[in-house]
Design a protein around this motif. Sequence first.
Motif, PDB file in Angstrom:
ATOM      1  N   VAL A 246    -155.043   7.763  25.602  1.00  0.00           N
ATOM      2  CA  VAL A 246    -154.581   6.844  26.617  1.00  0.00           C
ATOM      3  C   VAL A 246    -155.004   7.255  27.849  1.00  0.00           C
ATOM      4  N   VAL A 247    -155.520   8.416  28.313  1.00  0.00           N
ATOM      5  CA  VAL A 247    -155.887   8.781  29.721  1.00  0.00           C
ATOM      6  C   VAL A 247    -157.201   7.742  29.939  1.00  0.00           C
ATOM      7  N   VAL A 248    -158.321   7.962  28.763  1.00  0.00           N
ATOM      8  CA  VAL A 248    -159.545   7.422  29.144  1.00  0.00           C
ATOM      9  C   VAL A 248    -159.066   5.943  29.190  1.00  0.00           C
ATOM     10  N   ALA A 249    -158.391   5.126  28.565  1.00  0.00           N
ATOM     11  CA  ALA A 249    -158.107   3.739  28.299  1.00  0.00           C
ATOM     12  C   ALA A 249    -157.154   3.491  29.828  1.00  0.00           C
ATOM     13  N   ALA A 250    -156.297   4.389  30.225  1.00  0.00           N
ATOM     14  CA  ALA A 250    -155.638   3.773  31.231  1.00  0.00           C
ATOM     15  C   ALA A 250    -156.390   3.982  32.590  1.00  0.00           C
ATOM     16  N   LEU A 251    -157.496   4.865  32.623  1.00  0.00           N
ATOM     17  CA  LEU A 251    -158.047   5.091  33.971  1.00  0.00           C
ATOM     18  C   LEU A 251    -159.342   3.913  33.937  1.00  0.00           C
ATOM     19  N   ARG A 252    -159.703   3.378  32.912  1.00  0.00           N
ATOM     20  CA  ARG A 252    -160.838   2.555  32.813  1.00  0.00           C
ATOM     21  C   ARG A 252    -159.929   1.225  33.021  1.00  0.00           C
ATOM     22  N   LEU A 253    -158.734   0.776  32.422  1.00  0.00           N
ATOM     23  CA  LEU A 253    -158.163  -0.421  32.695  1.00  0.00           C
ATOM     24  C   LEU A 253    -157.748  -0.462  34.106  1.00  0.00           C
ATOM     25  N   ALA A 254    -157.342   0.701  34.772  1.00  0.00           N
ATOM     26  CA  ALA A 254    -157.087   0.568  36.047  1.00  0.00           C
ATOM     27  C   ALA A 254    -157.936   0.068  37.202  1.00  0.00           C
ATOM     28  N   ALA A 255    -159.087   0.498  36.742  1.00  0.00           N
ATOM     29  CA  ALA A 255    -160.276   0.421  37.613  1.00  0.00           C
ATOM     30  C   ALA A 255    -160.690  -0.933  37.256  1.00  0.00           C
ATOM     31  N   ILE A 256    -160.645  -1.539  36.095  1.00  0.00           N
ATOM     32  CA  ILE A 256    -160.704  -3.198  36.004  1.00  0.00           C
ATOM     33  C   ILE A 256    -159.769  -3.849  36.793  1.00  0.00           C
ATOM     34  N   TRP A 257    -158.435  -3.740  36.587  1.00  0.00           N
ATOM     35  CA  TRP A 257    -157.475  -4.420  37.331  1.00  0.00           C
ATOM     36  C   TRP A 257    -157.112  -4.237  38.672  1.00  0.00           C
ATOM     37  N   TRP A 258    -157.569  -3.004  39.198  1.00  0.00           N
ATOM     38  CA  TRP A 258    -157.079  -2.672  40.585  1.00  0.00           C
ATOM     39  C   TRP A 258    -158.471  -2.405  41.376  1.00  0.00           C
ATOM     40  N   ARG A 259    -159.494  -2.279  40.597  1.00  0.00           N
ATOM     41  CA  ARG A 259    -160.596  -2.044  41.512  1.00  0.00           C
ATOM     42  C   ARG A 259    -160.733  -0.719  41.910  1.00  0.00           C
ATOM     43  N   ILE A 260    -160.152   0.462  41.013  1.00  0.00           N
ATOM     44  CA  ILE A 260    -160.166   1.767  41.568  1.00  0.00           C
ATOM     45  C   ILE A 260    -161.579   2.127  41.285  1.00  0.00           C
ATOM     46  N   SER A 261    -162.122   2.821  42.317  1.00  0.00           N
ATOM     47  CA  SER A 261    -163.376   3.384  42.141  1.00  0.00           C
ATOM     48  C   SER A 261    -163.605   4.842  42.741  1.00  0.00           C
ATOM     49  N   LEU A 262    -164.783   5.642  42.533  1.00  0.00           N
ATOM     50  CA  LEU A 262    -165.101   6.738  42.999  1.00  0.00           C
ATOM     51  C   LEU A 262    -165.756   6.276  44.382  1.00  0.00           C
ATOM     52  N   PRO A 263    -165.897   7.322  45.373  1.00  0.00           N
ATOM     53  CA  PRO A 263    -166.288   7.071  46.515  1.00  0.00           C
ATOM     54  C   PRO A 263    -167.903   6.408  46.397  1.00  0.00           C
ATOM     55  N   VAL A 264    -168.302   5.527  47.082  1.00  0.00           N
ATOM     56  CA  VAL A 264    -169.889   5.180  47.053  1.00  0.00           C
ATOM     57  C   VAL A 264    -170.611   5.605  47.901  1.00  0.00           C
ATOM     58  N   PHE A 265    -171.683   6.179  47.364  1.00  0.00           N
ATOM     59  CA  PHE A 265    -172.764   6.613  48.320  1.00  0.00           C
ATOM     60  C   PHE A 265    -173.743   5.453  48.727  1.00  0.00           C
ATOM     61  N   GLN A 266    -173.824   5.445  49.957  1.00  0.00           N
ATOM     62  CA  GLN A 266    -174.618   4.264  50.650  1.00  0.00           C
ATOM     63  C   GLN A 266    -175.320   4.638  51.755  1.00  0.00           C
ATOM     64  N   LEU A 267    -176.793   4.300  51.465  1.00  0.00           N
ATOM     65  CA  LEU A 267    -177.642   4.503  52.492  1.00  0.00           C
ATOM     66  C   LEU A 267    -178.030   3.460  53.372  1.00  0.00           C
ATOM     67  N   GLU A 268    -177.717   3.505  54.756  1.00  0.00           N
ATOM     68  CA  GLU A 268    -178.032   2.328  55.455  1.00  0.00           C
ATOM     69  C   GLU A 268    -179.731   2.328  55.539  1.00  0.00           C
ATOM     70  N   ARG A 269    -179.815   0.772  55.514  1.00  0.00           N
ATOM     71  CA  ARG A 269    -181.517   0.527  55.573  1.00  0.00           C
ATOM     72  C   ARG A 269    -181.623   0.522  57.273  1.00  0.00           C
ATOM     73  N   ASP A 270    -182.848   0.798  57.717  1.00  0.00           N
ATOM     74  CA  ASP A 270    -183.196   0.907  59.025  1.00  0.00           C
ATOM     75  C   ASP A 270    -183.318  -0.598  59.453  1.00  0.00           C
ATOM     76  N   GLY A 271    -182.771  -1.059  60.357  1.00  0.00           N
ATOM     77  CA  GLY A 271    -182.900  -2.423  61.061  1.00  0.00           C
ATOM     78  C   GLY A 271    -184.268  -2.481  61.708  1.00  0.00           C
ATOM     79  N   PRO A 272    -184.698  -3.753  62.239  1.00  0.00           N
ATOM     80  CA  PRO A 272    -185.909  -3.940  62.845  1.00  0.00           C
ATOM     81  C   PRO A 272    -185.833  -3.280  64.038  1.00  0.00           C
ATOM     82  N   THR A 273    -187.237  -2.610  64.479  1.00  0.00           N
ATOM     83  CA  THR A 273    -187.455  -1.958  65.632  1.00  0.00           C
ATOM     84  C   THR A 273    -187.687  -3.174  66.631  1.00  0.00           C
ATOM     85  N   GLY A 274    -187.347  -2.820  67.859  1.00  0.00           N
ATOM     86  CA  GLY A 274    -187.692  -3.864  69.021  1.00  0.00           C
ATOM     87  C   GLY A 274    -188.805  -2.796  70.038  1.00  0.00           C
TER      88      GLY A 274
END
Length: 205
Positions: free
Chosen positions: A176-204
């Motif tokens: 039940v725990v596995v199914a509930a967590l996974r289905l919650a992620a599907i229906w309500w888009r629950i997620s772990l924090p996302v690691f994102q590295l910003e790309r360097d913009g064009p230099t002027g």
Amino acid sequence: MLELIGISVFAVSGTLAAGRKRLDLIGVLVLALVTAMGGGTVRDLLLDRHPLIWLADPTYLFVIVASALLTMAYVRWRRPPEKSLLVADALGLALFSITGAQIAQRAGMNPVSCVLLATVTGSAGGILRDVLTAEIPLLFRPSALYASAAMAGASMYLLLEWLGAPRPAPMLVGIVVVAALRLAAIWWRISLPVFQLERDGPTGN
């Protein structure tokens, strides 16, 4: 019985994925087999369990083929909901994660190894399915709660077993725990924090 149910559900998941890629009958059956038995095969190889159970017992292959053919017949009669593949995958993940933990436990593995092998059992088949269909594996997509759901359910199962809860309560709670967590992620888009590295913009200048 729990493992056979999980195999059937994952075979349905593989069949739906094959249908979305317009594969022929052989492609459908191969994808259903890989999805249903991929995780258990990787687990058994890691535990050095021989022979592989689906080679030793043809019942598993019969269940996979029957599930695939019934799914193909059903979708010709009625179009499945858009999220049916994700729901089938979530149920397969729940069932396989706990059976993986049980098998690792019987093999004498420590709790940490049991959780890891439960996660492998639940997720490896889906990863192979997605790789073969040229999709980003669900394990790596944002708002997944995929491996984390398997880890949480397996940990809850092992904790209740350690506390001496009467069977089959630990198994059912873990599923039940596995199914509930996974289905919650599907229906309500629950997620772990996302690691994102910003790309360097064009230099002027």
